[in-house]
Every structure is written in C-alpha cells, then in structure tokens.
Write an enzyme that holds these catalytic residues in place. Structure first.
Site, PDB file in Angstrom:
ATOM      1  N   LYS A   1     -29.822 -19.195  13.722  1.00 18.23           N
ATOM      2  CA  LYS A   1     -30.760 -19.681  14.738  1.00 18.23           C
ATOM      3  C   LYS A   1     -32.067 -20.189  14.137  1.00 18.23           C
ATOM      4  O   LYS A   1     -32.798 -20.942  14.770  1.00 18.23           O
ATOM      5  CB  LYS A   1     -31.035 -18.604  15.775  1.00 18.23           C
ATOM      6  CG  LYS A   1     -29.795 -18.294  16.617  1.00 18.23           C
ATOM      7  CD  LYS A   1     -30.062 -18.480  18.065  1.00 18.23           C
ATOM      8  CE  LYS A   1     -28.863 -18.328  18.974  1.00 18.23           C
ATOM      9  NZ  LYS A   1     -27.858 -17.337  18.617  1.00 18.23           N
TER      10      LYS A   1
ATOM     11  N   SER B   1     -21.799 -16.094  11.480  1.00 17.63           N
ATOM     12  CA  SER B   1     -23.060 -16.609  12.016  1.00 17.63           C
ATOM     13  C   SER B   1     -24.246 -15.670  11.933  1.00 17.63           C
ATOM     14  O   SER B   1     -25.380 -16.122  12.017  1.00 17.63           O
ATOM     15  CB  SER B   1     -22.833 -17.008  13.478  1.00 17.63           C
ATOM     16  OG  SER B   1     -22.217 -15.933  14.184  1.00 17.63           O
TER      17      SER B   1
HETATM   18  C1  LIG Z   1     -26.625 -17.304  19.096  1.00 22.95           C
HETATM   19  C2  LIG Z   1     -25.504 -16.827  18.247  1.00 22.95           C
HETATM   20  C3  LIG Z   1     -24.200 -17.356  18.360  1.00 22.95           C
HETATM   21  C4  LIG Z   1     -23.814 -18.369  19.404  1.00 22.95           C
HETATM   22  O1  LIG Z   1     -24.585 -19.526  19.343  1.00 22.95           O
HETATM   23  P1  LIG Z   1     -24.650 -20.537  20.580  1.00 22.95           P
HETATM   24  O2  LIG Z   1     -25.434 -21.674  20.081  1.00 22.95           O
HETATM   25  O3  LIG Z   1     -25.334 -19.807  21.704  1.00 22.95           O
HETATM   26  O4  LIG Z   1     -23.247 -20.870  20.951  1.00 22.95           O
HETATM   27  C5  LIG Z   1     -23.242 -16.922  17.461  1.00 22.95           C
HETATM   28  N1  LIG Z   1     -23.512 -15.980  16.537  1.00 22.95           N
HETATM   29  C6  LIG Z   1     -24.739 -15.440  16.410  1.00 22.95           C
HETATM   30  C7  LIG Z   1     -24.959 -14.415  15.359  1.00 22.95           C
HETATM   31  C8  LIG Z   1     -25.787 -15.843  17.247  1.00 22.95           C
HETATM   32  O5  LIG Z   1     -26.995 -15.292  17.120  1.00 22.95           O
END
Ligand SMILES: *Cc1c(COP(=O)(O)O)cnc(C)c1O
Length: 321
Positions: free
Chosen positions: A51, A303
C-alpha cells in the site's frame, strides 16, 4: 466502443518514476517446493505491505496547495500505516479519523507513525463522516485505500517490477479486495504481456469484488471474520475506478477457505522463514488446494506481513482458524 480504462500503462510508468527511491524494490524468488511458482516478496515493503506504493504516488501527485493542507483517511489497516508513513516522508500532515471502537494499541500505532488521530463516533461510518467534513471544511485531500486513479497507478508499479524480473510469467495471482492492487498490476501486465493470465484471489468469507463481478455491478456483502483480514470490506456502491478495471482485465477470480489460507501461511513460512499475513497467502492457498493449476511460470504476489503475533502462532500450531 467501451470508454478507456481510468488507469493505463503510461500512468503506471509515471508513478514508477515518481515513487522511485521512496519505496523498496522487493525481491522475487522461486518456491523450492512448488515447481514453476515464484514468490514476489512484497511483504518486505516498508510498513509491511504494497500500500505504500499507492499512498506515495497519491501524495506526490497532489498540488502545492493540497500538500500544504495535508491528507486524510479513515483506515487503521495497511493503508492507514502507508499513508502516515508516506506523508511523514514527504513532510505532509496526515490525519487519520478513527471510531471509539478502535483498540488503543492500534490508535497508538497510527500516532507512532506521526499521524494526527481524531477519535470520532462509534463506527467506521461516523469516522467517514469526519473524513468528508475535513475535506469540505479544512481542505484536506482524501487518499482512499483503493478507488482512486493515483492509488491504482502506484499499486501498478508492482506489476512493472514483476515483468522486469524477466521470467515472462504465464500467470500472476493477486490478492483481491477493493481491487486497487489487482487493477493496477493487471493494467501493467496486460499492456506489456497480453498473454499472461491475471487472476484475482479472495477468501470465501465476504469477497465483495467477486460478488460484484458476478452481479455485473458493485454489491455489498456481509463482512465476516477471516484470516485474510486485509481483504475484508466492500468495494463501494459508487465505485469509480477499480470495478471497471477488474471486470475488463482479470481473467478469473478464485475463492479460498480459511483452512486453505492457514496451510498456505505455514507453507510460505516453511520455504522463506518469514511471517506473512493471511491476505498474502491466498495465491498459494489456491495452488496448494488444487483450486487452480499453476502455469509454467506462476507468480504469487505476497502482499503483506502485518498479522498479529498471536494469530500467526495459532496458525503455525495448526489450530483451527
Ligand atoms: C489492501 C491489501 C490487499 C488488497 O488490496 P486491494 O487493492 O484492496 O484489492 C491485499 N493484501 C494486503 C496485505 C493488503 O493490505
């Protein structure tokens, strides 16, 4: 002719130039236990999640006047952390609006990142009313967690990084919630490597984008507790950016169970020694469960890393989710 999508390759390339040196370029490694599977280790990003890419690009895209007044959000999760960190790096004021229900340790964590906390009302909805008020009356710029072109373009830089590894991925598996990550990464990949399959993965428990894509328009789903807590929440009934992009660009969406997510978190810990949160493990959950067969070169986007230590300990011990 359908209208062009709100974010394209040139926007993502511009974002990459803008945020260079302010976010980490994260490593990618082969999974030693799953032939042909690669791990994009984005959980090693500063603040523990991708993010930071979108938040940094959004802040650096503001006007001088907006920069002087500051930014605002209502998120306590990975987006809130990222926005606070990016704002501090840029020397910009960040305001985070929280409800009284947010636990004290989370409030302190936001303060520790240098953001100003406003405690308002009893619910996330009331905190959102304060965000709207701060925008209207104080001129703060709202940086939303996913549904904004600059946020999507920033997340898309992760797609450019994956392609720059030079493995020519056959498949890219993307954790999917509001769709900012999926929209951005898919836009980059489909523009430069149109035959690569791009697949969103969510948890079965409360997958708002999956339900919306099925319905053909944004719908609300009931939010349920899940190990993939960063994937909770809706996409917004007035979604402007990510729904259209996910509909146009994703080849498929797969849903995984809590037990499959837990097993995938254990697998990733076994092969990397690292801690990842549930949301980061959904791609592996889809592969290990056999819900999806890996292509010859399948990249899973890991992520984020932000999981409560007691939750991760429970998962490692194999206790039921
Ligand atoms: C926000 C987030 C997501 C999903 O992202 P989107 O853009 O809302 O689809 C996936 N993994 C993590 C760790 C996140 O913080």
């Amino acid at each position: 002719m359908t209208p062009p999508l709100p974010v394209g390759l040139t926007d993502i390339q511009a974002a990459a130039a803008r945020i260079a040196g302010r976010v980490r370029r994260t490593p990618m490694c082969a999974d030693p236990h799953l032939p042909g599977v690669w791990l994009k280790q984005e959980y090693r990003q500063d603040t523990g999640a991708f993010k930071l890419r979108g938040a940094t690009n959004a802040i650096l895209s503001l006007t001088e006047g907006q920069l002087a007044r500051g930014v605002v959000t209502a998120s306590t999760g990975n987006h809130g952390r990222a926005l606070a960190h990016a704002a501090r790096q840029a020397g910009v004021r960040a305001v985070v609006c929280l409800s009284k229900l947010v636990p004290a340790n989370k409030v302190q964590a936001v303060r520790d990142l240098g953001a100003e906390v406003r405690i308002i009302g009893q619910s996330q909805d009331e905190a959102m009313v304060e965000v709207a008020r701060a925008v209207a009356q104080e001129g703060l710029a709202e940086v939303p967690p996913f549904d904004h072109p600059d946020v999507v373009a920033g997340q898309g830089t992760l797609g450019l990084e994956i392609l720059a590894e030079g493995i020519a991925p056959s498949d890219v598996l993307i954790p999917l919630s509001g769709g900012g990550l999926a929209a951005g990464v898919a836009a980059a990949i489909k523009a430069l490597s149109p035959t690569t399959r791009v697949i969103g993965v969510s948890m079965e428990r409360g997958a708002a984008m999956a339900a919306s894509l099925k319905a053909g328009h944004p719908v609300e789903v009931r939010e349920l507790p899940t190990l993939a807590d960063s994937l909770g929440g809706g996409i917004g009934l007035d979604n402007r950016v990510t729904f259209a992009m996910c509909r146009a660009l994703l080849d498929d969406v797969i849903l995984v169970t809590e037990d499959e997510i837990a097993a995938a978190m254990r697998h990733i810990h076994a092969v990397t020694g690292d801690t990842v949160e549930g949301a980061a493990a959904v791609g592996h959950a889809a592969l290990l469960s056999g819900r999806l067969s890996a292509g010859p070169r399948t990249v899973c986007i890991l992520s984020g890393a932000n999981v409560a230590p007691e939750t991760f300990a429970r998962v490692l011990e194999g206790q039921p989710a």
